[in-house]
Design an enzyme around this catalytic site. Structure first.
Site, short mmCIF file in Angstrom:
data_model
loop_
_atom_site.label_atom_id
_atom_site.label_comp_id
_atom_site.label_asym_id
_atom_site.label_seq_id
_atom_site.Cartn_x
_atom_site.Cartn_y
_atom_site.Cartn_z
N ALA A 207 0.84 -1.19 0.00
CA ALA A 207 0.00 0.00 0.00
C ALA A 207 0.87 1.24 0.00
O ALA A 207 1.95 1.27 0.61
CB ALA A 207 -0.90 0.00 1.23
N THR A 209 -1.06 4.70 -0.15
CA THR A 209 -1.97 5.50 0.66
C THR A 209 -3.19 4.69 1.11
O THR A 209 -3.99 5.18 1.88
CB THR A 209 -2.46 6.72 -0.13
OG1 THR A 209 -3.08 6.29 -1.34
CG2 THR A 209 -1.29 7.64 -0.48
N SER A 210 -3.35 3.46 0.63
CA SER A 210 -4.50 2.64 0.98
C SER A 210 -4.22 1.85 2.26
O SER A 210 -3.07 1.78 2.72
CB SER A 210 -4.83 1.68 -0.17
OG SER A 210 -3.80 0.73 -0.32
N ASP A 267 -2.96 11.92 -10.93
CA ASP A 267 -3.05 10.63 -11.60
C ASP A 267 -2.78 10.81 -13.09
O ASP A 267 -3.13 11.83 -13.68
CB ASP A 267 -4.44 10.01 -11.41
CG ASP A 267 -4.62 9.44 -10.02
OD1 ASP A 267 -3.66 8.85 -9.51
OD2 ASP A 267 -5.72 9.58 -9.46
N LYS A 299 -11.37 4.57 -7.86
CA LYS A 299 -10.35 5.29 -8.62
C LYS A 299 -10.89 5.66 -10.01
O LYS A 299 -10.67 6.76 -10.51
CB LYS A 299 -9.08 4.45 -8.75
CG LYS A 299 -7.98 5.12 -9.56
CD LYS A 299 -6.76 4.23 -9.70
CE LYS A 299 -6.02 4.07 -8.39
NZ LYS A 299 -4.76 3.31 -8.56
#
Length: 505
Positions: A207, A209-210, A267, A299
């Site tokens: 991960a 940021t998750s 992104d 996302k």
């Protein structure tokens, strides 16, 4: 070594600057003064055997002597892990020539293969500062990379790292573009595919940021930090692995770019495609299935974006010799009940063990994906893959292969939940109508996941469920009271994490 400048003695300071190489020296030391270094200078460091470029931090205290230069962990690795006291020489770094391609891109020029290769090579060598990396990431943000540029960057990323060659026509892989909490289908899919004697060398990410990546979830149960030779041995023995991609240096510039993208909250469709496809090519995959969840807080938030991404993934894969197929799936709510490494590992094991308490959405999605891969691997006729996947799971073969893979990687451990928990209950009667996936992921992260492996969230409801006021919606888990309080404080300011509306029936 013949030099035109003085040396300092290196000292490893044990400072984690992630992938950015940093060097520290006193602002009044003879090297800093004679070379005219200033804070944030880009400095070339040379030892008897290695050379790299680092960002300079000037020290205004007695942390270092006048004869010492401190180095961060990233710099220490790039210099070949030198011993404390080893001599090093310093001078201003030469301008990074490939930045001219980045500046050209900012002003509307397209990346050629030459440009992409030069940029990726300099990033791998540590020649780009974080400021320069930010310029590169910004130049690629959104939809600024066309198909040809995406292919060029992908090819350059593959060439920058190691690459497996399994010498087989059928080497399968799967990937999810992310943005959906839970959704830990990979371990189940790998176990089913490998149990049917197909090759699936799966590398996954941690991960960023998750609350958990597949590597974080797997590390609850087995070692995932496998070097190149170890990963090869596990795959040759069991037909599959579930390893952390960062440990085998496949597409090594990818993590560096992703770190800056996350920091800037930018992104890039092209960079996402290059990241996914480069790692699959480097892993030696031939047939790849990619899951694209679409939902208002996933996302990918629209069918139009999903179709664009589908085209880029399939065409870029084809250009690099991959058979890429994509499936667009429902991203309106988490998959499974657990969010966080140990909680997701528990869900995976419940599915593999055919436990009556297993989350059925995770089970069903895993079977659907595994069925497609079995058809891609010619183990099942078109339309028959699901049935083969289901029988493999129900027979216990998938669980047996999963345990064998874990043992080959170094052992198997049962997941444990954190000691501290708090149940969040419905404040009104009604129907569960909405999940904010981003807030759910944030909440689990604030509770400590993924660094605290047993922390996270356990969901008790799904979309469409009828609830009464006081019914449990989810349980937060944390390894320390402070982390639990921190997560609850965030929740108090975000009441729209799970929305309950009136039942109109």
């Amino acid at each position: 070594m013949e030099t035109l400048f003085d040396y300092l003695h290196l000292r490893r300071l044990g400072i984690n600057t992630h992938q950015e190489p940093v060097v520290y020296m006193r602002q009044d030391c003879h090297v800093a003064m004679s070379e005219g270094f200033y804070a944030h200078s880009r400095v070339q460091i040379s030892t008897a055997s290695h050379q790299t470029i680092a960002t300079l931090v000037l020290v205004c205290s007695d942390l270092l002597s006048h004869q010492e230069a401190g180095i961060s962990e990233a710099t220490w690795h790039l210099l070949g892990c030198p011993a404390d006291g080893e001599q090093a020489w310093f001078r201003h770094a030469r301008p990074v020539d490939s930045m001219s391609f980045v500046r050209g891109k900012i002003y509307g020029q397209r990346f050629t293969q030459e440009a992409a290769s030069a940029i990726i090579a300099d990033i791998k060598a540590g020649h780009y500062s974080d400021i320069q990396l930010s310029a590169f990431v910004t130049s690629c943000a959104g939809d600024r990379l066309n198909l040809d540029e995406t292919i060029a960057i992908t090819r350059a990323m593959v060439d920058s790292g190691q690459r497996f060659d399994w010498e087989q026509d059928k080497v399968l892989d799967k990937h999810c573009v992310g943005g959906l909490p839970g959704n830990r289908t990979t371990p189940v899919v790998v176990a089913i595919v490998a149990a049917n004697d197909l090759l699936m060398p799966k590398t996954s990410s941690r991960a960023i940021t998750s609350p958990a990546g597949t590597a974080d979830t797997m590390e609850v149960m087995t070692p995932v930090t496998l070097d190149f030779a170890r990963m090869q041995a596990v795959v040759e023995q069991q037909g599959a692995c579930l390893a952390w991609g960062g440990s085998v240096s496949l597409s090594p510039t990818d993590d560096i770019v992703i770190r800056v993208e996350r920091a800037l909250d930018l992104d890039s469709e092209g960079q996402l495609v290059a990241s996914v496809i480069s790692k699959k090519v480097a892993a030696g995959s031939k047939q790849v299935l990619i899951d694209i969840p679409v939902g208002p807080t996933a996302k990918v938030r629209s069918q139009a974006t999903a179709q664009t991404l589908k085209h880029l993934l399939e065409q870029t894969g084809a250009a690099l010799g991959l058979d890429v197929r994509t499936v667009i799936t429902d991203g309106s709510q988490p998959i499974g009940r657990g969010i966080g490494p140990a909680l997701e590992a528990r869900d995976v094991l419940q599915v593999l063990r055919n436990d009556g308490h297993a989350p059925q959405d995770l089970r069903e999605k895993s079977l659907q994906l595994a069925g497609v891969l079995l058809e891609m691997g010619d183990k099942a006729a078109p339309g028959q893959g699901y049935a083969l996947a289901q029988s493999t799971l129900l027979s216990g073969q998938a669980m047996a292969r999963f345990e064998a893979i874990c043992l080959a990687q170094g052992g198997f451990n049962e997941p444990q939940l954190a000691d501290y928990s708090h149940v969040i209950r419905a404040e009104r009667t009604g129907v569960v109508a909405y999940f904010n996936n981003r807030f759910l992921a944030r909440l689990a992260s604030l509770a400590g996941a993924p660094n605290a492996r047993s922390a996270g969230m356990d969901l008790h409801v799904a979309l469409g469920d009828q609830v009464q006021a006081g019914d449990p919606l989810f349980t937060l888990y944390a390894e320390a009271p402070g982390e639990l309080a921190y997560a609850l404080d965030f929740l108090n300011g975000h009441t729209d994490v799970i929305r309950i509306e009136d039942d109109m029936v």
